[in-house]
Every structure is written in structure tokens, then in C-alpha cells.
Scaffold this motif. Sequence first.
Motif, mmCIF file in Angstrom:
data_model
loop_
_atom_site.group_PDB
_atom_site.id
_atom_site.type_symbol
_atom_site.label_atom_id
_atom_site.label_comp_id
_atom_site.label_asym_id
_atom_site.label_seq_id
_atom_site.Cartn_x
_atom_site.Cartn_y
_atom_site.Cartn_z
ATOM 1 N N PHE A 1 0.564 -0.640 -0.036
ATOM 2 C CA PHE A 1 -0.331 0.048 0.031
ATOM 3 C C PHE A 1 0.734 1.253 0.639
ATOM 4 N N GLY A 2 1.866 0.815 -0.464
ATOM 5 C CA GLY A 2 2.550 2.760 -1.061
ATOM 6 C C GLY A 2 1.991 3.053 -2.025
ATOM 7 N N ARG A 3 2.030 4.661 -1.138
ATOM 8 C CA ARG A 3 2.371 5.963 -2.375
ATOM 9 C C ARG A 3 3.185 6.454 -2.983
ATOM 10 N N GLU A 4 3.211 6.846 -4.297
ATOM 11 C CA GLU A 4 4.231 8.061 -4.799
ATOM 12 C C GLU A 4 5.426 7.376 -5.122
ATOM 13 N N GLY A 5 5.792 5.764 -4.935
ATOM 14 C CA GLY A 5 7.289 5.057 -4.539
ATOM 15 C C GLY A 5 7.927 5.543 -3.797
ATOM 16 N N GLY A 6 7.301 5.198 -2.737
ATOM 17 C CA GLY A 6 8.053 5.573 -1.342
ATOM 18 C C GLY A 6 8.189 3.793 -1.128
ATOM 19 N N ASP A 7 9.399 3.931 -0.171
ATOM 20 C CA ASP A 7 9.827 1.768 -0.836
ATOM 21 C C ASP A 7 10.022 1.490 -1.401
ATOM 22 N N VAL A 8 9.581 1.979 -2.531
ATOM 23 C CA VAL A 8 10.041 0.768 -4.168
ATOM 24 C C VAL A 8 11.571 0.420 -4.410
ATOM 25 N N ALA A 9 11.745 -0.020 -4.219
ATOM 26 C CA ALA A 9 13.105 -0.562 -4.498
ATOM 27 C C ALA A 9 13.461 -1.530 -5.617
ATOM 28 N N GLY B 1 -1.738 10.435 -19.466
ATOM 29 C CA GLY B 1 -1.156 12.064 -19.305
ATOM 30 C C GLY B 1 0.783 11.377 -18.842
ATOM 31 N N PHE B 2 1.362 12.163 -18.595
ATOM 32 C CA PHE B 2 2.250 11.653 -17.852
ATOM 33 C C PHE B 2 3.648 12.110 -16.470
ATOM 34 N N ARG B 3 3.844 11.450 -16.247
ATOM 35 C CA ARG B 3 4.874 11.681 -15.370
ATOM 36 C C ARG B 3 6.136 11.018 -15.569
ATOM 37 N N ARG B 4 7.596 12.415 -15.253
ATOM 38 C CA ARG B 4 9.002 12.110 -15.604
ATOM 39 C C ARG B 4 9.275 12.154 -14.415
ATOM 40 N N GLY B 5 10.282 11.727 -14.768
ATOM 41 C CA GLY B 5 11.241 11.773 -13.164
ATOM 42 C C GLY B 5 12.407 10.754 -13.236
ATOM 43 N N GLY B 6 13.342 9.827 -12.756
ATOM 44 C CA GLY B 6 14.165 9.177 -11.985
ATOM 45 C C GLY B 6 13.871 7.752 -12.718
ATOM 46 N N LYS B 7 14.564 6.366 -12.219
ATOM 47 C CA LYS B 7 13.730 5.479 -12.356
ATOM 48 C C LYS B 7 12.141 4.819 -11.661
ATOM 49 N N ILE B 8 12.848 5.732 -10.268
ATOM 50 C CA ILE B 8 11.726 4.953 -9.736
ATOM 51 C C ILE B 8 11.058 6.971 -9.410
ATOM 52 N N ILE B 9 9.378 6.496 -10.158
ATOM 53 C CA ILE B 9 8.909 7.831 -9.874
ATOM 54 C C ILE B 9 8.511 8.211 -9.096
ATOM 55 N N ASP B 10 8.790 9.499 -8.441
ATOM 56 C CA ASP B 10 7.712 9.366 -6.630
ATOM 57 C C ASP B 10 7.073 11.245 -6.715
ATOM 58 N N ASN B 11 7.348 11.483 -5.261
ATOM 59 C CA ASN B 11 6.999 12.917 -5.453
ATOM 60 C C ASN B 11 7.375 14.011 -5.627
ATOM 61 N N MET B 12 8.614 14.168 -6.431
ATOM 62 C CA MET B 12 9.307 15.034 -6.902
ATOM 63 C C MET B 12 9.173 15.061 -8.747
ATOM 64 N N SER B 13 8.019 13.845 -8.916
ATOM 65 C CA SER B 13 8.280 13.769 -10.474
ATOM 66 C C SER B 13 7.519 14.930 -11.490
ATOM 67 N N LYS B 14 7.480 15.155 -12.696
ATOM 68 C CA LYS B 14 7.054 16.305 -12.918
ATOM 69 C C LYS B 14 5.997 15.504 -14.363
ATOM 70 N N PHE B 15 4.602 16.830 -14.410
ATOM 71 C CA PHE B 15 3.908 16.188 -15.653
ATOM 72 C C PHE B 15 3.550 16.490 -16.683
ATOM 73 N N VAL B 16 3.407 15.811 -17.593
ATOM 74 C CA VAL B 16 4.160 15.786 -19.354
ATOM 75 C C VAL B 16 2.609 15.339 -19.699
ATOM 76 N N GLY B 17 2.213 16.853 -20.412
ATOM 77 C CA GLY B 17 1.676 16.564 -21.479
ATOM 78 C C GLY B 17 1.296 15.750 -22.478
ATOM 79 N N HIS B 18 0.962 15.141 -23.429
ATOM 80 C CA HIS B 18 1.391 15.214 -24.907
ATOM 81 C C HIS B 18 -0.086 15.772 -25.966
ATOM 82 N N ILE B 19 0.242 15.021 -27.219
ATOM 83 C CA ILE B 19 -0.086 15.965 -28.475
ATOM 84 C C ILE B 19 0.127 13.946 -29.309
ATOM 85 N N ILE B 20 -0.926 14.067 -29.978
ATOM 86 C CA ILE B 20 -0.882 13.589 -30.925
ATOM 87 C C ILE B 20 -1.052 13.995 -32.549
ATOM 88 N N GLU B 21 0.390 13.009 -33.335
ATOM 89 C CA GLU B 21 0.488 13.645 -34.574
ATOM 90 C C GLU B 21 -0.619 12.890 -35.567
#
Lengths: 389, 195
Positions: free
Chosen positions: A309-317, A369-389
Motif C-alpha cells: 500500500f505504498g504511495r508515490e514511489g515510497g519504499d520502492v526498490a 498524461g505522463f510523469r517524468r522523473g528518475g527510474k523510480i517515479i516519486d513525489n518530485m516527478s514532473k507532469f508532462v502532457g501529450h499531443i497526437i501527431e
Amino acid sequence: MKLLQVKPLSKEYLVKIGFLWHSDIDGSNYIADELVVLSKQEAKAFEDAANELYDMFVEAGDFIIENNLFHEIGIPFNLVDLIKKSWESDVHWHLYGRFDFAGGIDGAPIKLLEFNADTPTALFESAILQWAIVKENNLQESAQFNFIYEALLDNFKRIVTLSEDTSNFEELYEGWNFLFSSIKGNIKEENTTRFLEYIAKNAGFNTNFAYIDEVEFDEEGIYYQDKKYELWFKLIPWEDIAIDEPDLAVLLTSIVNNQEAIIFNPAYTLMFQSKAFLKVLWDLFPNHPLLLETSFEPLNKMQVRKPIFGREGGDVAILNERGEVLEEKKDVYGSLKMVYQEYVPLPGDERGNFYQAGVFYAYEACGVGFRRGGKIIDNMSKFVGHIIE
Amino acid sequence: MKHLQTLSHTLKVAGFSTFLLFGLNACSNSHNDSLQEPQAKGAFVVIEEVAPKKYKIKEEFPANETRIILKELNGTEHVLTKEEMDKLIKQEAAKIENNSSNLTNPNAQIENGGLSLGEAILASAAGAIIGSWIGNKLFNNPAYQKHRQTAYKSPSAYYKSVESFKKGKVSTTKRSGFFSSKSTKKSGFFGKFGG
């Protein structure tokens, strides 16, 4: 992967529309000034994956209920009755959830990481902000896989119509009051909750908002300022109610049993939310192309260890094939039961960032929508929108 | 794929474009309106004359102020003044004292004929409010409870009345303050609930 540089939304505009967490604690912008460019096929594949997986979740949910596997997937005992009750009747309608995926870009297969079925956030960003970015950049002729607002509007109406068709909502709605609650002092959660209230109001409900500590409960119902609410949405995880406020779990069980109120998301979404559910899914659908191998024991391959029941990448290894920790996010969930999930890399860009797709589901897959971060996506990750070409 | 939509389409969705312009503020005004309906302290009662000088309760619901509307046989309607109400209740109270009231007489047959006006008022929720000084003599009387139900024009009017007053009832066993420790503890932008 292909990214498109865009002009960001100004902080003034974000504040004006009520989006107050525009910056992270380090002052960096939370909303990226780039969009992920998807092909139509990639967008369609995300949609199909979420739709197929939801049916599998329902099938696996039936299996857990029939075989009483609540303990195996870590469900607190004081919620079992409520989960069973909510599973029995359609009135306990699942409002929305978010599937988190690896892959889906540059030919990598889509793989389910987890399903945030109980209290998903990133809703405001995905539903509203990525459209606003497209508009701000005069990209009107492009498309997005995003009808989250409309899908939620319809799904709110289904709470009353209990069928795909929502046209008779006005006829069937008897004026039930709908209260929305979050924890005081967390602007991100409060705004997600108020956004949902906004959609419910547009759907035609009588709505109000109250912080959880101001809401009153007895066995005959849920009240705020002496008004009774027949419908209650809470952006508070069921497991927190079970563990931190067991008296509330007892009261809510009585309230639901007495048919005094309906609570969203329903208690059974906690089953979906448990990472241990992913192990049951793998047992029922072994080697399914959308699933990653998941076990209660360490695997003999690159793997990710997750608290159920972790959230936002907490204690993920991330562990190697010998079970040695390669990367870890320490948090408060370390004492929980763990699952081991086969590791797949997230899609990356040239600067070493990784991207995780979040596909919203409200009766049907309705946006990404997308979240951008390190290998483990956590609560410092950024939100990235998208577009379809 | 039906869900690939251009912005121009989405902007037609009611509520969405408003949101882009005004955001959450677009609905915040209404918060004040819906904040609170004051707890009902009185009752709004409609009493109908069903036969000459025989009355039944047509409907009633919680209200801030107690008002009784009287619909007479000839079709006229009027609001009873406070003096009229007080006078009628006083007369009924005297009848209850000397056991001549139909309301407290278990053998009274009032199902078809209806009550006197004073009895109808006392049988209504308004009676419970303005006549509360009559006290236990009336409300604990089993005959009163039985006749109260038959004083209504239809069973559904009685049921509706009981239900609507139940809803307004304030229970003394309500619990609140859940997660209040968490509420003060959590203050950052990022909680852990999002998943």
C-alpha cells in the motif's frame, strides 16, 4: 521518444484557475514545458490496454471475494465486510482510477505497473492543464487522448442511472446531496477533490466540500453542518481509514449496511489498489502481455520490490537478480508486506529522464498524461502532457 | 478511435471551457449558498377541511417558522394567526386535561370523519412544537400515537412527514474530528495519498 517544446502556462494563469501546486519544493516547475508526441497507434494502444485490464481486474476481484483472499492481499480485517458489501451492489459505482504503465512508446510493449483505483491524483493536470497548454500554444488542430472531463461527468450521472445510458439522469435524480472531502492542509489533494466536486456539480448534483475532520458521522448517516449527505467522496485511502481511524471504519460499515450513504470510491477499490492484487492477476492470467510477473517471493531476475500500500514511489526498490538493492526510495511503508515485480525500464529521453504513462479510467479509458522523473517515479516527478501527431 | 478529440470539440463541452477561464472559482460562489440550511425549528402544515368542521392534515414539512395553512371546504385558504393557533391549542389542552379529547381516547373513531381543527393541529408536527407545554400527557399517550397517524389525509402524507422530520433530527451520538491529527501534521504541497 519525441518531445515538443512548448510555451508553459504562466503561474498567474495556473493560480487563477485554482492550480496552486505549480512549483515543487525546490522551486522548479511541476508542469513540464514539453509535450510527449504520440502516434495515433500508441494512443489507441494505451486506451485498449486500460479497457482490457479493467475487465481483468473485475474478474480477479470476483476470484478474491469468492475465495476469501483478503488476508493474502493485505486487506485490513475491519474493511472486509464493507468490501464484500460494496462488491455486491451496483450502487457502489467506481468513479475513476488511474493505470500506471511502463512502455507504450518507441515500440516497447505496454506493461501494467499498478492501478491507482482508490485515490488517484494527477487528475487536474491530465484533464485540464494539458489541454490548456495546447490552447496556449495554438495547437488547436492537433488531438489528444483526453476526454477525462466528459467521461467523469457521465460517470457521476451513472451513480444515479446505474447504466451506460445517462440520458434519464434528471428524471431519476432525487436531489441526493453529495459531499466531497479531503484532509486539511494538503492543497494538492484538496484541489483534486474540489475539481471532482466541480464536475459533479456540472453533472447536476447538489454538492458541497468539507475537510474530513469537520464531517460528522453516526450510524444513520454522514453530516456536515447538520445537513445529511447521501453521497460522499473522500480522497482518503481506505487503508488509512482502517488503520488510523478504526472507529470510522466501523461507522462507515454501519452507514453502508443501513443504506444511509454511498461512499466513493467504493471500498472494493482497495483490493484493486493493493500491489498484492497484481500477484493474483498474474496467477489468473499468467504471461498476459500487459502484465509483469509478480510474486510474494523474490524473483531470479531484475525486479522491483514494492510495499502493497505504498504511495508515490515510497519504499520502492529496484533489485538485481540476486535480490541486491540497486536503488531505493526510503519512506514510511517499509514495514508493510512486499511484492516483487519483474523490472522493465521506463521509456527515456536523451537527458536521462524516464516517463511513466498514467491512463485514467472512468467507466472506460478516457485519457493519458505522463510523469517524468528518475527510474523510480516519486513525489518530485514532473507532469508532462501529450499531443497526437 | 472515437476519443481523439481536437481542442475545438472539447471546448464545446459545458463546464470545461468555463473551467479554463475561471477554474475552481467558477463554482466557489455556490459554496456559500449551499453551506448550510439552518436546522428547522418549526413546521409548515397544510390542514384541509374534509367535511364540515372535520379536518385532516394534508402535508407538512420542516420549516424555520411554524405556519399552518387552512384549506376550507369552500375552497378558501388562509394562514392561521398566532392568536388563533394559541386559542385552539388551549382548548385542546383543556380537553386533554378532562379526558374528552379524541386524540387521547383509545376508542375514538376518527379514521373517516376527521378531527376537529384543534385536534388536527395537535396531531400535526406543529402541535408537537407549539403545544410542547402540554408535555407528556399527550405525546406519551398510546392513543395519541395511533390517532396521529390516522389524522393524515393519506398514509403517504404521514410517512413523508415522519421521514422529513427524521432527516432534520440532530443525533447526539455523532462523531467527528477524524484524521484531525493528520490534518495538522500534513502541511507540505505533497502528500502521499495520490499514488
